[in-house]
Enzyme design. Structure first.
Site, PDB file in Angstrom:
ATOM      1  N   SER A  90       0.811  -1.221   0.000  1.00  0.00           N
ATOM      2  CA  SER A  90       0.000   0.000   0.000  1.00  0.00           C
ATOM      3  C   SER A  90       0.840   1.264   0.000  1.00  0.00           C
ATOM      4  O   SER A  90       0.379   2.324  -0.440  1.00  0.00           O
ATOM      5  CB  SER A  90      -0.953   0.006   1.208  1.00  0.00           C
ATOM      6  OG  SER A  90      -0.237  -0.158   2.421  1.00  0.00           O
TER       7      SER A  90
ATOM      8  N   ASP B  39      -2.797   5.657  12.595  1.00  0.00           N
ATOM      9  CA  ASP B  39      -2.032   4.971  11.553  1.00  0.00           C
ATOM     10  C   ASP B  39      -0.700   5.691  11.391  1.00  0.00           C
ATOM     11  O   ASP B  39      -0.638   6.792  10.841  1.00  0.00           O
ATOM     12  CB  ASP B  39      -2.822   4.990  10.242  1.00  0.00           C
ATOM     13  CG  ASP B  39      -2.083   4.296   9.092  1.00  0.00           C
ATOM     14  OD1 ASP B  39      -0.902   3.939   9.275  1.00  0.00           O
ATOM     15  OD2 ASP B  39      -2.685   4.138   8.016  1.00  0.00           O
TER      16      ASP B  39
ATOM     17  N   HIS C  21       1.146   4.764   7.088  1.00  0.00           N
ATOM     18  CA  HIS C  21       0.842   5.426   5.815  1.00  0.00           C
ATOM     19  C   HIS C  21       1.015   6.944   5.931  1.00  0.00           C
ATOM     20  O   HIS C  21       1.024   7.502   7.035  1.00  0.00           O
ATOM     21  CB  HIS C  21      -0.587   5.067   5.381  1.00  0.00           C
ATOM     22  CG  HIS C  21      -0.764   3.608   5.130  1.00  0.00           C
ATOM     23  ND1 HIS C  21      -1.278   2.738   6.084  1.00  0.00           N
ATOM     24  CD2 HIS C  21      -0.463   2.850   4.041  1.00  0.00           C
ATOM     25  CE1 HIS C  21      -1.300   1.507   5.585  1.00  0.00           C
ATOM     26  NE2 HIS C  21      -0.805   1.546   4.353  1.00  0.00           N
TER      27      HIS C  21
END
Length: 419
Positions: free
Chosen positions: A169, A398, A401
């Site tokens: 990702s 998070d 990311h």
């Protein structure tokens, strides 16, 4: 000078109250020099170009928080004056030696409103992030001038070619960044995009250029390639197998690989499978990738890049990216979430390859950016986190990311420099 004035054996001490004019002039000059030196030292210590440590707050567990006066574009650690820097040359310039510089006049190449291709989990401003200073930092090399991302030049270089990002990702975020950097310059009817959960494809018709993303979190084959296995203990890797993925890379003109984060979340402990230390498994996986590149890639027609790891600020010491708004200031900083042995494995393997591979070292510059993760300004099940959820960073933040626009744009600026 001061030592000479006070300890010279040849100097005669005048009677009390009768200081000669020449000596008075010398003393005044010395005092003025000391004052100027002291003032300069204070300028280095307290001027707008220096970083200052921020007191820890209850809302953030990070001990590396920093503040910076955003009005300055200089630091006291500048190595070479701007006018003395050389034009970027891949063999002479190091992309790891530099500093983050705040540029309040920076023009955003795109926003999370102007680019429709961004994942909703990454659009921090739209998801309620109250500050935007993280958008205005630029990576400035010590000895060379890093070229700006020039869309027309990029499209000309990609004319008739395929560029593919391969990985997890984080690579998908770099693909999104690249597409967003160029898409506004292409008329609506002259571009096509196709995407699903795994693979993505963007085409600029007038240039016959495609920018693609291929999902494979380990690069080598695993049982979590097509459908994500949520339990890390049930993820199985085939570190010696890659052909199921590699068949999709044949014929691509520019390949950009990266893999790291997922290697911290698997286990090969089920019956019938060998259990491997993740560092050993990682090295074996990279060797499998390298063997395929050397066997099937023609360096005269295909360029290969390998992007190094970016730091997970939530891995070892709690949720460190929560409420952070400034980069880590210390030059050469390396975070605890960066596994240098795994990074060295890439270097060791690449150095022995027959096909030239350009290593995009984004680790050093990325390690500083504790402020640029999505943190709690993300989405869960298609919804922006509630205020209550945002107050629980240990569960919802998070720190892997990156916000977009943001740090992946700099990765693509480095890629452009090498192209």
């Amino acid at each position: 000078m001061l030592h000479h004035l006070t300890h010279s054996s040849s100097m005669k001490i005048p009677p009390k109250g009768k200081t000669p004019l020449s000596l008075a002039i010398i003393i005044i000059a010395v005092i003025a020099l000391m004052s100027a030196t002291f003032t300069e030292d204070l300028r280095v210590l307290t001027g707008t170009s220096t970083f200052k440590a921020k007191a820890a707050s209850s809302s953030s567990s990070s001990s590396t928080s920093v503040e910076r006066d955003v009005s300055s574009r200089e630091t006291s650690e500048a190595v070479v004056d701007e006018e003395d820097k050389i034009e970027f040359k891949r063999k002479k310039c190091s992309t790891t030696k530099g500093k983050w510089v705040f540029n309040s006049s920076k023009e955003m190449p795109y926003t999370d409103e102007s680019c429709p291709y961004l994942d909703k989990q990454l659009v921090c401003q739209r998801n309620g992030r109250p500050d935007d200073k993280y958008l205005y930092w630029e990576w400035e090399l010590d000895d060379c001038t890093l070229p700006r991302f020039n869309v027309e030049n990029v499209l000309q270089k990609l004319r008739g070619k395929r560029l593919m990002f391969v990985g997890d990702s984080l690579q998908r975020a770099q693909w999104q960044s690249f597409v967003c950097l160029i898409q506004a310059h292409i008329p609506p009817k002259r571009k096509i995009i196709k995407r699903n959960e795994a693979n993505c494809w963007f085409k600029a018709k007038d240039y016959n250029a495609t920018i693609e993303f291929y999902w494979t979190p380990f690069i080598v084959e695993s049982n979590t390639d097509k459908y994500i296995v949520p339990d890390p203990n049930k993820r199985i890797l085939r570190v010696d197998s890659i052909s199921a993925h590699a068949q999709s890379w044949v014929g691509v003109d520019i390949l950009v690989f990266s893999t790291y984060t997922w290697w911290h979340s698997f286990a090969n402990g089920e019956e019938g499978y060998d259990e491997l230390d993740r560092r050993i498994a990682y090295r074996l996986g990279i060797k499998t990738w390298a063997n395929w590149i050397d066997s099937f890639i023609n360096p005269n027609t295909t360029r290969v890049f390998f992007a190094t790891m970016s730091l997970d600020w939530g891995r070892e010491d709690g949720i460190q990216c929560y409420n952070e708004t400034m980069p880590v200031a210390r030059r050469g900083f390396s975070g605890s979430g960066t596994d240098m042995q795994m990074m060295q494995a890439v270097t060791d393997v690449v150095e022995r390859m027959k096909v030239p591979v350009t290593v995009l070292n984004v680790t050093q510059l990325t390690d500083h950016r504790i402020d640029a993760h999505v943190s709690v300004y993300t989405q869960l099940d298609g919804k922006v986190l509630s205020d209550e959820q945002k107050k629980n960073p240990h569960r919802y933040a998070d720190c892997i990311h990156w916000c977009l626009p943001g740090v992946p744009d700099i990765w693509n600026q480095l890629l452009y420099a090498y192209l």
